[in-house]
Motif scaffolding. Structure first.
Motif, short mmCIF file in Angstrom:
data_model
loop_
_atom_site.label_atom_id
_atom_site.label_comp_id
_atom_site.label_asym_id
_atom_site.label_seq_id
_atom_site.Cartn_x
_atom_site.Cartn_y
_atom_site.Cartn_z
N THR A 89 23.04 -17.64 13.00
CA THR A 89 22.15 -17.78 14.15
C THR A 89 22.30 -19.16 14.78
O THR A 89 22.32 -19.30 16.00
N LEU A 90 22.43 -20.16 13.93
CA LEU A 90 22.59 -21.52 14.44
C LEU A 90 23.82 -21.61 15.35
O LEU A 90 23.76 -22.12 16.46
N LEU A 91 24.93 -21.09 14.87
CA LEU A 91 26.15 -21.17 15.67
C LEU A 91 26.01 -20.36 16.96
O LEU A 91 26.47 -20.78 18.02
N ARG A 92 25.37 -19.21 16.86
CA ARG A 92 25.18 -18.41 18.07
C ARG A 92 24.35 -19.18 19.09
O ARG A 92 24.59 -19.10 20.29
N ALA A 93 23.35 -19.88 18.60
CA ALA A 93 22.51 -20.65 19.51
C ALA A 93 23.34 -21.73 20.18
O ALA A 93 23.22 -21.99 21.38
N LEU A 94 24.22 -22.37 19.41
CA LEU A 94 25.00 -23.47 19.96
C LEU A 94 25.97 -22.98 21.03
O LEU A 94 26.18 -23.63 22.04
N SER A 95 26.58 -21.81 20.79
CA SER A 95 27.60 -21.35 21.73
C SER A 95 27.02 -20.46 22.82
O SER A 95 27.76 -19.95 23.66
N GLY A 96 25.73 -20.26 22.82
CA GLY A 96 25.10 -19.56 23.93
C GLY A 96 25.20 -18.04 23.87
O GLY A 96 24.92 -17.38 24.86
N VAL A 97 25.59 -17.47 22.74
CA VAL A 97 25.70 -16.01 22.69
C VAL A 97 24.51 -15.35 22.02
O VAL A 97 24.51 -14.14 21.80
N LEU A 98 23.50 -16.14 21.71
CA LEU A 98 22.34 -15.56 21.06
C LEU A 98 21.75 -14.37 21.85
O LEU A 98 21.38 -13.35 21.26
#
Ligand SMILES: Nc1ncnc2c1ncn2[C@@H]1O[C@H](COP(=O)(O)OP(=O)(O)OP(=O)(O)O)[C@@H](O)[C@H]1O
Ligand SMILES: Nc1ncnc2c1ncn2[C@@H]1O[C@H](COP(=O)(O)OP(=O)(O)OP(=O)(O)O)[C@@H](O)[C@H]1O
Ligand SMILES: [Mg+2]
Ligand SMILES: [Mg+2]
Lengths: 267, 332, 260, 389, 296
Positions: A46-55
């Protein structure tokens, strides 16, 4: 001193009403490697998704906090803008474009590259790293074996020539030999200035590669410090390195927590 | 209402099993015409003889529904083999071929003109418009209105049955076939047999819907059972919400009632030109509104009308599939 | 019951895809009740081997015998009905079904209720559903996914989904269990947990287990016997200790990391 | 129900001050052009009628429902309007009329469909105006034999739509071809076909000497264009629904003007008939810029038929539905000064007339056609009896 | 023999037009996995623009404007409607296009009214005679344009970044976004291309041997659906092959309906569908469609 490659402050995120990240603060120094450890469901992906904007693609949203990469704020940007800012994310579970060939997958990786002229160069590097990808370049990616797909996913991300690479479990399903080679690659691209945020279940490997490490538990940072500090901590050794601590029998893994044994089904 | 039954059937196929069918209209037609053919007396109309066997209507209806199921069964070698979009398109061909046959088989279908549908008779009660309808509470209570009750009962039954299937063993098998065919096979589900099976079940639903539709319209016309109808049914289940029984019914109501309401009250839509003037005529405005409503529903209710029914929110109702699963929320 | 678990014999299996020979005359035997590991570099043909065993892939030649039954040529669901259950390397759960639903699916071969019975909610169907739900819950508790039963599988974290896959395979009440990288995506602690579960499964159910895994420590701990594949060929076989010292294996697979 | 007011018996659709008549038309489907012309002309007629004092001291109101050529929609619309209507001066589409037939009969509604398939004949309540498609084709064959020199043994093509229109026309052409010793080459097309190349090629292969046309105007234009381009120079004789003025704006206009004959019961607007000239003027005033074609004529006359029936029914002091029908059926030689042969409405198993105009497309003429031959009943048509439906 | 040759040639020629229409379906399907039921209305819009403009500005500029206009309309549809449906599945999107089609068709049909609008093309009713076989020039142009368009798209899909981005986005939006693909732009692009192709197809649907554009022109688009399917909905080459095949089948069925009783009574209309079923039974993904890839 140049700004850190990534700075995250009080990041919160949720899937609908369910919070998944609760105030994460972390930093990846310019040209450094940071590792994130944590159990299943801790919120690493989830953290990485948040960072790359794909959440949003996963039905989630960033609800608070700041994200800056190399001085630019990433929060609220579309994924393509984030890629343009030099941040590239290798998602968990490969996600190769199954119907496209291996070569086309690599090509897709260079779509967001800021300097497309260097795509050929990048491809040669990827091919050198994973010769199998050169061999299979005309095969649909969906037919590759699991490990081959993982190599492709990593190679694809390298095509963009990122400043900051977000890796979600790169060693997943890779043979020991290849894992070692990936570790080498991370060190190498790091040497050329690419910062890496690494999520890795192979904690021994992660801690060897990283300067700093963070331990996530239920969406919050539970522990952080230099890699060496964490590697020495009992808690980390037991939970993430899987090293048996005193009292447990190495050989048969010991009794573990009490679970009712499963009997054959009579019905 | 009839549409709702058909939509539920299609939703079993497309929503649950992931088997796109654009050929639903064909099975509706099979149901409708089998009923007409079995129940009608032979007659002469519009220049040719119409065959009919003159069976008692309830029996004819039952056999018609079965016939639709058999038609589905005949198609099952294809239905079991193909999946997803390819099946959808193959069934599309079924619609065109079916219509071709309907137009040609004048002796049974009445050709282009269609033919009258013999009214349903249950226990001597004629469910059709009669010249002297009994008046209940000031409303003329024609047979057509009486058709509501058995219709509503059938719909309830159909929905109940469908829910049982969806949340039971076959439903799980179908969902897994949709989501991961290979895994379904490896877990012991005979994939082709289930695909064919759900196709038959959905055809039976369509057949029932066909019979009811025919009874409601009192006339079955081959033209009607065309591509537009097939697409309407697809629209119903998507608008209602894929995979949801209640949603399918809601979608059916939406799709079949809206155009009628709009046409009826078309004159009352503001900014509409009168016939003869330039500008949008009422009926055009009604069409536009209908199209726009389509788009709007899907824009604002991404999960379809089902999204409006909190009770039926997918995870909650799915969780009911296994009562053992009430373990509370997982720790997050 | 464990006496009833039949022996699994793989003989001379060859699988070719366009341009690739994924398996080339591979053979090995899984003794009843034993844990047999298959290891090898990426693309060596391990998953393909599983696909042959579970009927998803038809070999060009060779035979697979489970007890007296030839598996080659049977469709997947027939093989599953013989008690061969597997997990998938790239998780293959139905994301929209709840975890519980996914587990119940695996009871398919053990249950009867069809369209009619479920649609009409016949008492027999409901009784059956209740009985099996109880067993599913038991297995879920055993594998540690009981807390997630009500969640759609697609929303679960990777590691939990892996465990759910194992639970699903167990729900088939298998005689032979094929596990494709069961601990991928788990950290050290979780791996130990998983290893313990696998051992318990063997002990409790007496099933044969065929395991593909890249974690050599785990393999060394669990396996009775190891088969090593490389480029579709069997390059070595033996106990974990023998294998770890085998020069070909070290060169092709383990690299210098392996204990010397 | 029914009632009595001012000594006049009334039925459904008739109140103290209005008489409601209804149109089931197509404004959004394939026959929207026809529907629009007919509806506007009918509005014109009823406006004029009301301006002149209405009928029986009542205004006549036209209720319009669009069905988009969808039978089921039409049936639904019918259920809605039927209880409020005294007559239906417009129903577009023979499938729709057929579908409503039994209900029209049990509702006793005087209905005038804008469709001319002979299969619609045979109901006291349904009035077809002018000639039916089969009669048109019989007359067409007679015309071709007489004027274009077709002889026994020659081949003659007939391209027709599937459905009632084509089938009805085909009944006529089959009869006439057999009687005249011609060999008929049939080609059936679907409403959605647009390119007639294959059909034209088939006609050429068969070596036809003339072609009968019972398709849509656009299909007819395609056929004419292709045959001309192929060098197949033969005369065409077309049903009235196979021509539209709009075709004269397309590149095939010269071909049409040369060898295309349309069989129609509708008086062309360019004809030298005072009533028609006045109608043309009134219509263009009321709906400026709208095309003036046979749909206008047909709409106006059908409205007039209902108007006259209402007036007669009023005179007979019986505005019930049955009264209106009886009044209508009393007309043996109906003629309101709009040209054409007088029509016999007293029997319903035969067409109201067997004589139609033969008109030729002409860009210069008002309405796009001019009279080629005044209404005449061919001998062949006299001997033809359409099988009533 | 000439008769057969003529049938074949004419079949191929009308097949070229089907192929152009089918290509529009294929492009959208390939790049967004949506079955574009709004294609007929785009077609009508493009044709309409050409029809109303050619008198004032000449045919070629009008054609340019028509193509551009239909492209813009396609992009607009994407921007106004489909983009807001981010989370929607391909199925939902396909259904939404039905709604879009209804709205657009009503409006354009209203504008066209009862007219038959000629497009003012330069080919007129000129024909070419080759060994006794007559072919309309416009049809030869159609064949040329279809082949050219299909080649261009084949190459573009395979070798340009645009093509790669398009296919990536079609397969997995989230991952494509991670590659830096601008999803909005890519899908708007696909719709614009579909619009442009629709306008081209409209041109050839409305010129000789048909008299012009009218409100029923869009129905012809339906015929191209089996063409797209026979070829494989994700294959541009397939669109050409399918279109030609259907054209020929139809021409033969019509041409020989006098010889074989089976072919009579409108058999030609369903021949394409029968062909389609046969093809699907043998190759479920169409002649040129990529086989569904599946491995565990
Ligand atoms: N799409 C989603 N919708 C709702 N909840 C989700 C979704 N994806 C993940 N979650 C929930 O968010 C929490 C964090 O999940 P996440 O995938 O980030 O964990 P993780 O640390 O990456 O675990 P793993 O090591 O197993 O990959 C979990 O409780 C999970 O159930
Ligand atoms: N359906 C297929 N079509 C074509 N090639 C295939 C197919 N399935 C597998 N292959 C190829 O066969 C080889 C063996 O694949 P397999 O999945 O068995 O490897 P593996 O041993 O499981 O590897 P990993 O450890 O990476 O999962 C690979 O090179 C793969 O590309
Ligand atoms: Mg994760
Ligand atoms: Mg594998």
């Amino acid at each position: 001193m140049s700004p850190p490659a990534l700075r995250v402050r009080d990041l919160t995120a949720a899937y609908g009403p369910v919070p998944a990240l609760r105030g994460i603060t972390l930093e990846v120094p310019a040209g450094g490697v940071a590792a994130v450890l944590g159990g299943n469901g801790a919120g690493k992906s989830t953290l990485l998704r948040a960072l790359s904007g794909v959440l949003p693609f996963h039905g989630g949203a960033v609800t608070g906090g700041e994200i800056t990469a190399g001085g630019t704020s990433l929060r609220g940007l579309r994924p393509d803008r984030i890629v343009a800012a030099g941040v590239v994310h290798v998602p968990e579970g490969r996600h190769v474009f199954a119907r496209m060939t291996v070569a086309e997958n690599l090509r897709a990786g260079s779509l967001g590259a800021r300097d497309r002229r260097r795509a050929a160069e990048a491809r040669d590097r990827v091919h050198a790293l994973f010769p199998i990808l050169a061999e299979r370049s005309r095969q649909p990616a969906g037919l590759l074996s699991g490990g081959e797909q993982q190599m492709l996913a990593i190679g694809r991300a390298l095509m963009a020539g990122p400043d900051l690479l977000l890796l979600d479990e790169p060693s997943l399903g890779l043979a020991p030999l290849v894992t070692a080679r990936i570790a080498g690659t991370i060190t190498e691209i790091n040497r050329y200035g690419t910062a890496v945020l690494l999520i890795e279940q192979n904690a021994a490997l992660a801690l060897r590669l990283a300067d700093h490490a963070y331990v996530l538990e239920t969406g919050a940072v539970a522990l952080h410090g230099t890699a060496d500090e964490l590697a020495a901590s009992d808690e980390v050794r037991r939970r993430y390195l899987g090293v048996a601590t005193s009292g447990e029998d190495e050989e048969d893994l010991g009794p573990g927590p009490a679970v009712r044994p499963l009997a054959r089904w009579a019905g | 209402m009839a549409a709702a039954i058909g939509a539920i059937g299609l939703n079993l196929l497309t929503g649950v099993a992931g088997q796109l069918s654009m050929g639903h209209a064909f099975f509706l037609a099979v149901g409708a015409y089998t009923y007409v053919w079995l129940a009608a007396e032979p007659e002469r109309a519009a220049g040719h003889t119409l065959h009919g066997l003159g069976w008692p209507p309830p029996l004819a209806a039952a056999v018609a529904v079965a016939a639709a199921g058999i038609a589905g069964g005949l198609f099952s070698p294809i239905a079991g083999r193909l999946r997803g979009a390819s099946l959808g398109i193959a069934t599309l061909a079924l619609v065109f071929l079916g219509q071709h046959v309907l137009f040609r088989a004048e002796a049974v279908t009445g050709g282009v003109n269609g033919r009258a549908v013999p009214p349903m008779e249950i226990l001597g009660l004629r469910l059709a418009d009669s010249p002297e309808p009994p008046v209940v509470l000031g409303v003329p209570f024609g047979g057509l209105e009486m058709l509501w009750f058995p219709g509503a009962a059938l719909l309830a039954l159909a929905a109940w049955f469908a829910r049982g299937v969806v949340y039971g063993r076959p439903g799980r098998a179908l969902t897994t076939i949709r989501d991961h065919e290979i895994a379904a096979g490896a877990m012991g589900v005979p994939v082709a047999r289930y695909r064919a099976g759900v196709f038959v079940v959905s055809s039976v639903y369509a057949g029932l819907a066909g019979v009811l539709l025919a009874l409601v319209f009192q006339r079955a016309v081959p033209e009607y059972f065309g591509l537009a109808l097939a697409l309407d049914y697809l629209a119903m289940i998507v608008i209602g919400g894929l995979g949801s029984v209640g949603g399918a019914a809601a979608g059916a109501v939406f799709v079949s009632l809206l155009p009628q309401l709009l046409t009826r009250y078309g004159d009352a839509i503001p900014f509409v030109a009168q016939p003869g003037e330039e500008g949008l005529s009422p009926s055009e405005a009604a069409r536009v509104l209908y199209g726009a409503a389509f788009v709007a529903v899907l824009l604002y209710l991404p999960r379809g009308l089902r999204g409006l029914l909190p009770r039926c929110a997918a995870p909650a109702s799915r969780a009911r599939a296994v009562r053992a699963g009430d373990a509370g929320d997982p720790p997050r | 019951m464990s006496g009833e678990v039949p022996r699994l014999e793989v003989r001379d299996v060859t699988v070719r895809f366009a341009g690739v020979t994924a398996l080339d005359g591979v053979g090995f035997t899984v003794e009843p009740g034993s844990l047999h590991a298959v290891i090898g570099p990426n693309g060596a043909g391990k998953s393909t081997c599983f696909n042959v065993l579970s009927g998803l892939c038809r070999p060009a030649s060779g035979s697979v015998r489970l007890g007296g039954t030839e598996l080659v040529g049977l469709p997947p669901h027939r093989i599953a009905a013989l008690g061969v259950a597997r997990t998938f390397q790239n998780i293959a759960l139905s994301p929209h079904l709840t975890a519980a639903g996914n587990l119940m699916l695996a009871r398919h071969r053990l249950t009867r209720a069809g369209f009619l019975a479920c649609g009409l909610r016949l008492p027999s169907a409901r009784r059956e559903e209740r009985r099996h739900a109880a067993r599913v819950r038991e297995i879920a508790e055993f594998t540690g996914v009981a807390a997630h039963l009500a969640t759609p599988a697609g929303l679960l974290p990777y590691g939990v989904r892996k465990r759910l896959e194992l639970a699903r395979a167990l729900c088939l009440e298998p005689a032979v269990l094929l596990l494709d990288e069961p601990v991928a995506g788990m950290n050290g602690g979780e791996r130990r947990e998983m290893a313990r579960t696998i051992q318990r499964v063997r002990a409790g159910l007496g099933v044969s287990v065929l395991l593909v895994e890249h974690d050599m420590d785990l393999v060394a701990r669990l396996a009775d016997e190891v088969t090593v594949l490389d480029f579709g060929r069997r390059i070595a076989g033996g106990t974990p200790e023998e294998i770890q010292r085998h020069p070909d294996v070290v060169r092709a697979y383990l690299g210098t990391e392996a204990p010397a | 129900g029914g009632g009595e007011s001012g000594g006049v018996k009334t039925g459904p659709g008739v109140t103290k001050d209005t008489i409601t008549v209804s149109a089931l038309t197509d404004l959004t489907g394939p026959y929207a052009a026809l529907g629009k012309g007919v509806t506007q002309a009918q509005k014109l007629y009823f406006d004029q009628l009301n301006a002149a004092g209405g009928v029986c001291g009542r205004k006549v109101e036209l209720l319009v429902r669009d069905h988009g050529y969808d039978v089921q929609k039409a049936v639904a619309a019918y259920s809605e309007i039927a209880p409020r209507s005294a007559a239906l001066p417009q129903v577009i589409g023979s499938p729709i009329t057929n579908a409503l037939r039994s209900r029209l009969e049990s509702d006793k509604l005087l209905t005038i469909p804008q469709a001319w398939a002979h299969t619609l004949l045979g109901s006291r309540y349904i009035q077809l105006t002018g000639t039916t498609y089969d009669i048109d084709m019989v007359n067409a064959v007679a015309f071709l034999v007489k004027e274009k020199g077709l002889k026994a043994g020659d081949r003659i093509g007939h391209i027709h739509l599937e459905g009632d229109y084509g089938q009805s026309a085909l009944a006529g052409s089959r009869f006439a071809a057999e009687k005249s010793g011609l060999k008929l080459v049939e080609q059936q097309v679907k409403a959605t076909d647009a390119d007639m190349t294959a059909q034209a090629a088939a006609f050429r292969k068969a070596g036809v000497k003339a072609i009968l046309v019972s398709v849509s105007p656009k299909q007819a234009a395609s056929l004419a264009g292709v045959t001309a381009a192929m060098g197949l120079k033969v005369p065409f004789a077309a049903s009235n629904s196979a021509f539209a003025q709009q075709l004269l704006a397309t590149p095939v206009a010269p071909v049409l003007e040369r060898e295309y004959y349309v069989m129609t019961a509708a008086t062309p607007f360019s004809a030298d008939v005072p009533g028609v000239k006045k109608l043309a003027g009134d219509y263009q005033k009321a709906f400026p810029g709208q095309p003036l074609d046979s749909s206008v004529f047909s709409g106006y006359t059908t409205a007039a038929i209902v108007g006259e029936a209402l007036k007669k029914a009023c005179a007979a002091k019986d505005l019930t539905r049955e009264g209106i029908v009886t009044a209508h059926r009393s007309a043996k030689a109906f003629d309101i000064g709009l040209g054409g042969a007088p029509q016999d409405y007293s029997q319903w198993t035969r067409p109201a007339s067997r004589a139609g105009y033969i008109v030729k497309p002409d860009k210069a003429a008002l309405g796009g056609t001019r009279v080629h031959q005044e209404p005449a009943e061919s001998d062949l048509a006299k001997s033809y009896n359409p099988p009533a439906g | 023999m000439t008769a057969l040759a003529e049938l074949l040639v004419n079949g191929l020629a009308s097949g070229a037009v089907y192929a152009l229409v089918a290509l529009g379906f294929v492009i959208v399907h390939r790049s967004t996995e949506v079955i574009n039921f709004a294609h007929p209305s785009l077609l009508l819009a493009g044709g309409y623009l050409v029809a109303v403009l050619h008198d004032d500005i000449g045919f070629w500029p009008a054609l340019g404007a028509g193509v551009a206009g239909a492209a813009a309309l396609g992009a607009l549809v994407e921007f106004v409607v489909l983009r807001r449906l981010r989370s929607g599945s391909h199925g939902t999107l396909s259904i939404v296009t039905i709604g879009v089609d209804i709205v657009l068709t009503v409006e354009i049909a209203r504008r066209i009214g009862a007219e038959v609008l000629p497009l003012g093309d330069p080919w007129g009713d000129r024909v070419v005679q080759v060994g006794g076989v007559t072919i309309a020039q416009a049809r030869i142009a159609a064949l040329g344009v279809a082949v050219a368009a299909i080649t261009v798209f084949l190459l573009a899909f395979k070798y340009t970044s645009w093509g790669v981005a398009m296919r990536a986005a079609a397969e997995d939006r989230a991952t494509a976004a991670l590659m830096g693909v601008r999803l909005g732009r890519v899908s708007a692009g696909a719709w614009a291309v579909a619009g442009a192709l629709a306008a081209l197809a409209a041109l050839f649907l409305c010129v000789f041997p048909t008299p012009g554009l009218d409100r029923a022109t869009s129905f012809a688009a339906l015929k191209a659906l089996p063409a797209a399917v026979i070829g494989g909905v994700d294959s541009t080459t397939g669109a050409l092959a399918g279109g030609l095949l259907i054209g020929v089948t139809e021409a033969l069925a019509v041409g020989y309906q006098d010889e074989a009783a089976l072919l009579r009574g409108g058999f030609a209309d369903i021949a394409p569908y029968l062909l389609m079923i046969v093809v699907l039974l043998i190759r479920p993904t169409g002649l040129f469609g990529t086989r569904e890839l599946a491995r565990a």
